[in-house]
Design a protein around this motif. Structure first.
Motif, PDB file in Angstrom:
ATOM      1  N   SER A 105     -22.777 122.140  65.063  1.00  0.00           N
ATOM      2  CA  SER A 105     -23.247 122.848  66.255  1.00  0.00           C
ATOM      3  C   SER A 105     -22.411 122.454  67.469  1.00  0.00           C
ATOM      4  O   SER A 105     -21.711 121.446  67.466  1.00  0.00           O
ATOM      5  CB  SER A 105     -24.719 122.539  66.512  1.00  0.00           C
ATOM      6  N   SER A 151     -31.219 130.691  71.383  1.00  0.00           N
ATOM      7  CA  SER A 151     -29.855 130.192  71.196  1.00  0.00           C
ATOM      8  C   SER A 151     -29.188 130.856  69.999  1.00  0.00           C
ATOM      9  O   SER A 151     -29.855 131.302  69.050  1.00  0.00           O
ATOM     10  CB  SER A 151     -29.891 128.680  70.985  1.00  0.00           C
ATOM     11  N   LEU A 184     -26.170 124.943  58.553  1.00  0.00           N
ATOM     12  CA  LEU A 184     -27.214 125.809  59.078  1.00  0.00           C
ATOM     13  C   LEU A 184     -28.480 125.775  58.231  1.00  0.00           C
ATOM     14  O   LEU A 184     -29.580 126.030  58.733  1.00  0.00           O
ATOM     15  CB  LEU A 184     -26.699 127.248  59.176  1.00  0.00           C
ATOM     16  N   TRP A 235     -27.634 129.396  67.662  1.00  0.00           N
ATOM     17  CA  TRP A 235     -27.993 128.580  66.492  1.00  0.00           C
ATOM     18  C   TRP A 235     -29.328 129.042  65.915  1.00  0.00           C
ATOM     19  O   TRP A 235     -29.477 129.194  64.700  1.00  0.00           O
ATOM     20  CB  TRP A 235     -28.055 127.119  66.906  1.00  0.00           C
ATOM     21  N   ARG A 236     -30.311 129.307  66.783  1.00  0.00           N
ATOM     22  CA  ARG A 236     -31.629 129.754  66.324  1.00  0.00           C
ATOM     23  C   ARG A 236     -31.535 131.127  65.657  1.00  0.00           C
ATOM     24  O   ARG A 236     -32.194 131.382  64.640  1.00  0.00           O
ATOM     25  CB  ARG A 236     -32.595 129.793  67.500  1.00  0.00           C
ATOM     26  N   GLY A 254     -25.097 126.519  69.800  1.00  0.00           N
ATOM     27  CA  GLY A 254     -24.477 127.527  68.953  1.00  0.00           C
ATOM     28  C   GLY A 254     -23.726 126.890  67.802  1.00  0.00           C
ATOM     29  O   GLY A 254     -23.367 125.709  67.850  1.00  0.00           O
ATOM     30  N   PRO A 255     -23.476 127.659  66.735  1.00  0.00           N
ATOM     31  CA  PRO A 255     -22.725 127.113  65.600  1.00  0.00           C
ATOM     32  C   PRO A 255     -21.222 127.078  65.883  1.00  0.00           C
ATOM     33  O   PRO A 255     -20.698 127.876  66.661  1.00  0.00           O
ATOM     34  CB  PRO A 255     -23.053 128.101  64.465  1.00  0.00           C
ATOM     35  N   CYS A 274     -28.947 132.537  64.082  1.00  0.00           N
ATOM     36  CA  CYS A 274     -28.322 132.450  62.753  1.00  0.00           C
ATOM     37  C   CYS A 274     -29.287 131.865  61.730  1.00  0.00           C
ATOM     38  O   CYS A 274     -29.388 132.365  60.595  1.00  0.00           O
ATOM     39  CB  CYS A 274     -27.051 131.621  62.833  1.00  0.00           C
ATOM     40  N   ARG A 275     -30.011 130.822  62.100  1.00  0.00           N
ATOM     41  CA  ARG A 275     -30.978 130.233  61.177  1.00  0.00           C
ATOM     42  C   ARG A 275     -32.131 131.196  60.875  1.00  0.00           C
ATOM     43  O   ARG A 275     -32.644 131.231  59.750  1.00  0.00           O
ATOM     44  CB  ARG A 275     -31.511 128.925  61.748  1.00  0.00           C
ATOM     45  N   ALA A 320     -21.016 133.298  63.774  1.00  0.00           N
ATOM     46  CA  ALA A 320     -20.823 131.969  64.355  1.00  0.00           C
ATOM     47  C   ALA A 320     -19.539 131.887  65.164  1.00  0.00           C
ATOM     48  O   ALA A 320     -19.450 131.143  66.152  1.00  0.00           O
ATOM     49  CB  ALA A 320     -20.818 130.913  63.254  1.00  0.00           C
TER      50      ALA A 320
END
Length: 557
Positions: free
Chosen positions: A252, A32, A234, A34-35, A176-177, A37-38, A65
């Protein structure tokens, strides 16, 4: 643009989607936004020595993002391992480690493209983060990443969209962010404007501090609950989110991505594609069954195989119907587009098997003499579980190919001269003493309808494991049904009084539950042993409900 090429050093990717338990066996593919970016932020702190995010790091993450990435997916298949983890006081807990198998070849590359225009400092930082990225997902998911302009040509695109790009795609939800400005507006809406502080009077000696109002205390709680900005959201640890009661991370959003239906196939990708290159007819598939994890290792019993195969068959038919007006796959239903039955027995058999655990169904062999069409193969790879009243059973597609491909693993498809019943034979017509409707006549007719040679000897199992000739069956059967047949005077060849038909087959389900009106003409379950003049290749399933497993046979030891 920024384009990342990710290679999986161990050939597999391990990650669980947000909101799912690891033991559900779900795989987040592709990773994802989100994953990602982290992971970049974690790499900066762990490998680049950050103590705080630098300004170019903040602007880079906010830029990524704001633009959901486009993925370029290599062929992948599913797999999993099961093992027990040591926990407190020597107790153990079973863990299901599901993963996507990508391989380590030249084409085993995951591409990620962000349609953004970074500054020179942001691009330099992005390249440094990519160079030092060591894993993605769980710790065993080792990766090597690089910034590139060129990706392998055969990768399949996977884009974010609210509309399907066309047939042959499936929707997946990826976390996602939010855009940084959207998160700021979201936080203001939730927390509210901060009240202006009143000017403090000079504190008098011995005076108590003024008490906070209820409104100010609630505002302070909300201010602490919502991270100050997108970057802070994040950087939140999962344990902090769980402690604060978040079911979805603040900052998110769920994005709709569309990937090809076979982007995460349950069949071994390379074996299947090799079969296509050889031009072979894919007529056989093997499914592995697993129990509901809440019930331990409970698997369906073989004696209940008819019901389980009926329910699994119904699930396969539902998944093979694409909703395009063509209906479900005829090689699963046994009917053409006008719902007329097909001639012969070319459509699929679902044969339950006990390959690892005696008396329990741990695998299912699916065989269709007419070959498995595209809709049937899609259904076999997309059905993940089926439900019956007492349990939920999980399904994994082991592979698809020809029946010879499974000869070592599954006895049903081997060649042998002598075959014995695994599930009981139920006569498809009323039994007669002689002629075409005798036991021997019905068995020979069933063999002929499946293009199998005649058996030179047909025997019926007795209690104790012995067998008698099919010609002696009538007298044995008449002892259990004295009102239905006339017992003639005993003569030569008539079984002894102590002999009787094997009773163990009576415990097997022999009536269809989903269509009880299609009852067998004779509710008699028999164990057979067939001997052929030459070796015959299976699978062999004869009699009533044979397409749902009854009458399944295996080579005699």
């Amino acid at each position: 643009m920024l384009r990342l090429a990710i290679r999986f050093l161990a050939g597999s990717y391990h990650a669980t989607p947000w909101g799912r338990h690891v033991n559900e066996g779900e795989i987040e593919w592709p990773p994802s936004p989100w994953r990602l970016c982290r992971a970049l932020l974690a790499t900066g702190f762990a490998r680049l020595g950050w103590t705080a995010v630098p300004p170019e790091g903040r602007s880079l993450i906010e830029r990524l993002a704001a633009s959901p990435p486009v993925y370029h997916l290599p062929p992948a298949s599913t797999g999993h391992t099961r093992h027990y983890m040591p926990v407190h006081k020597n107790a153990t807990a079973k863990v299901l480690d599901a993963f996507a198998f990508i391989g380590r070849g030249d084409g085993a590359v995951l591409g990620v493209t962000w349609e953004v225009e970074p500054t020179a400092a942001e691009r330099a930082l992005f390249e440094a983060l990519a160079e030092h990225l060591s894993y993605l997902g769980r710790a065993e998911s080792w990766v090597a990443a690089e910034v590139t302009d060129v990706l392998p040509e055969d990768l399949a695109p996977c884009r974010a969209s609210e509309c399907a790009p066309g047939p042959g795609h499936e929707r997946i939800a990826l976390l996602g962010p939010l855009d940084a400005l959207e998160y700021a507006a979201f936080r203001r809406e939730r927390v509210g404007a901060q009240p202006e502080a009143e000017p403090e009077e000079p504190a008098r000696r011995g005076a108590k501090a003024p008490k906070k109002t209820v409104a100010s205390r609630e505002t302070a709680k909300l201010d602490a609950l919502y991270p100050a900005d997108l970057l802070a959201a994040l950087l939140k640890d999962t344990s902090e989110l769980q402690r604060d009661g978040w079911s979805q991370p603040p900052g998110s959003r769920w994005l709709s991505y569309w990937r090809a239906r076979d982007a995460l196939a349950q069949a071994p990708v390379r074996a299947t594609r090799a079969a296509h290159r050889r031009g072979s007819r894919e007529d056989t598939a093997l499914l592995a069954l697993a129990s509901d994890t809440a019930r331990g290792e409970v698997l369906p019993l073989l004696v209940d195989g008819l019901l389980r195969m009926e329910v699994l068959h119904a699930a396969l038919i539902r998944h093979s119907d694409r909703g395009d007006g063509r209906g479900p796959s005829p090689c699963l239903t046994g009917k053409d587009a006008q719902a007329e039955p097909l001639r012969g027995h070319g459509h699929a058999w679902l044969l339950p098997a006990s390959l690892d655990r005696a008396d329990h169904i741990d695998h299912v062999l699916v065989h269709a003499a007419m070959t498995l069409d595209e809709r049937a193969r899609e259904a076999l790879s997309s059905v993940r579980k089926f439900y019956t009243k007492d349990m939920c059973t999980f399904i994994t597609l082991v592979g698809v190919g020809t029946r010879e491909d499974f000869e070592q693993a599954v006895p049903y498809v081997r060649a042998a001269k002598v075959w014995k019943s695994v599930l009981p034979f139920v006569p498809p017509r009323h039994l007669k003493r002689q002629g075409a409707n005798s036991l021997e006549g019905q068995v020979q007719a069933e063999l002929a309808s499946r293009d199998l040679p005649r058996a030179e000897r047909i025997e019926v199992e007795l209690d104790g494991g012995d067998y008698c000739a099919a010609s002696d069956f009538w007298e044995l059967w008449s002892r259990r049904h004295p009102g239905e047949v006339r017992v003639e005077a005993s003569g030569e060849g008539v079984p002894r009084p102590e002999e009787r038909l094997a009773t163990r087959w009576r415990h097997f389900r022999n009536v269809r539950l989903l269509k009880p009106e299609q009852r067998p003409p004779v509710a008699t379950s028999l164990g057979l042993r067939l001997t052929f003049p030459e070796p015959v290749r299976g699978p062999i399933a004869l009699g009533y409900a044979s397409h749902f497993g009854l009458g399944t046979m295996a080579p005699a030891p």
